[in-house]
Structures are given as structure tokens and as C-alpha cells.
Write a protein that holds these residues in place. Sequence first.
Motif, mmCIF file in Angstrom:
data_model
loop_
_atom_site.group_PDB
_atom_site.id
_atom_site.type_symbol
_atom_site.label_atom_id
_atom_site.label_comp_id
_atom_site.label_asym_id
_atom_site.label_seq_id
_atom_site.Cartn_x
_atom_site.Cartn_y
_atom_site.Cartn_z
ATOM 1 N N ASP A 58 0.824 -1.209 0.000
ATOM 2 C CA ASP A 58 0.000 0.000 0.000
ATOM 3 C C ASP A 58 0.860 1.262 0.000
ATOM 4 N N ASP A 59 1.975 1.230 0.734
ATOM 5 C CA ASP A 59 2.886 2.373 0.744
ATOM 6 C C ASP A 59 3.489 2.603 -0.640
ATOM 7 N N LYS A 60 3.844 1.513 -1.316
ATOM 8 C CA LYS A 60 4.424 1.631 -2.652
ATOM 9 C C LYS A 60 3.401 2.161 -3.658
ATOM 10 N N ILE A 61 2.144 1.730 -3.533
ATOM 11 C CA ILE A 61 1.094 2.215 -4.418
ATOM 12 C C ILE A 61 0.851 3.704 -4.166
ATOM 13 N N ALA A 62 0.859 4.102 -2.906
ATOM 14 C CA ALA A 62 0.677 5.528 -2.581
ATOM 15 C C ALA A 62 1.827 6.357 -3.152
ATOM 16 N N SER A 63 3.040 5.845 -3.073
ATOM 17 C CA SER A 63 4.192 6.545 -3.644
ATOM 18 C C SER A 63 4.085 6.629 -5.157
ATOM 19 N N ALA A 64 3.603 5.555 -5.781
ATOM 20 C CA ALA A 64 3.420 5.558 -7.234
ATOM 21 C C ALA A 64 2.339 6.556 -7.639
ATOM 22 N N CYS A 65 1.289 6.684 -6.838
ATOM 23 C CA CYS A 65 0.240 7.676 -7.121
ATOM 24 C C CYS A 65 0.811 9.094 -7.037
ATOM 25 N N ALA A 66 1.656 9.333 -6.033
ATOM 26 C CA ALA A 66 2.281 10.653 -5.901
ATOM 27 C C ALA A 66 3.208 10.937 -7.073
ATOM 28 N N LEU A 67 3.964 9.930 -7.495
ATOM 29 C CA LEU A 67 4.857 10.089 -8.641
ATOM 30 C C LEU A 67 4.070 10.346 -9.919
ATOM 31 N N PHE A 68 2.954 9.643 -10.091
ATOM 32 C CA PHE A 68 2.090 9.866 -11.255
ATOM 33 C C PHE A 68 1.594 11.306 -11.275
ATOM 34 N N LYS A 69 1.132 11.803 -10.140
ATOM 35 C CA LYS A 69 0.616 13.168 -10.068
ATOM 36 C C LYS A 69 1.707 14.176 -10.394
ATOM 37 N N GLU A 70 2.933 13.897 -9.932
ATOM 38 C CA GLU A 70 4.081 14.756 -10.217
ATOM 39 C C GLU A 70 4.372 14.830 -11.714
#
Length: 84
Positions: free
Chosen positions: A32-44
Motif C-alpha cells: 500500500d505504501d508503494k502504491i501511494a508513492s506511485a500515485c504521488a509520482l504519477f501526479k508529479e
Amino acid sequence: MNHWSAIQHDVNIFCSCVTRIQDRNQNGCSVDDKIASACALFKEEDKKHMNFALMHWWRILKDKPKWMERRMQNGGTTTDSNKK
């Protein structure tokens, strides 16, 4: 067809983000932490800085052979591609 193009484009970018986060090999991070980080990277990386809104599509497609193969081609984890 046009709708599928948009879905495919965003899911491909998100898949790339997930791959880059997983390649960091961070200890102590849950899935879940990795998915949240990937979501933040996508938004960036998104031109409009929008959130990834197709999580349900990604969950369906992520384990399909076609997507796994594409992930390997796009610089994901490589297994024996460099061996002769």
C-alpha cells in the motif's frame, strides 16, 4: 477506441511509476505504501498534475501477461534479456 486509448495511456504511465517505486527496494514499505508513492509520482509527472483515477483498471490489468510483458519492455525488472 478513443476511450481505450486514454485508459491505456494513463495505466501505462502508472505502471511505469509502480515499476520505478518497486525498483528502489525500500525496506519496511508495504504494498500500500508503494502504491501511494506511485500515485504521488504519477501526479508529479502528469501534465495537469491530476491524481491517478484508474486504479480499478490497473488492478484488473496489472497481472495480465500482456501488461507484464510490456512492463519488462519498458525498463522494468529484467530477467535474462542481457544474457547470450
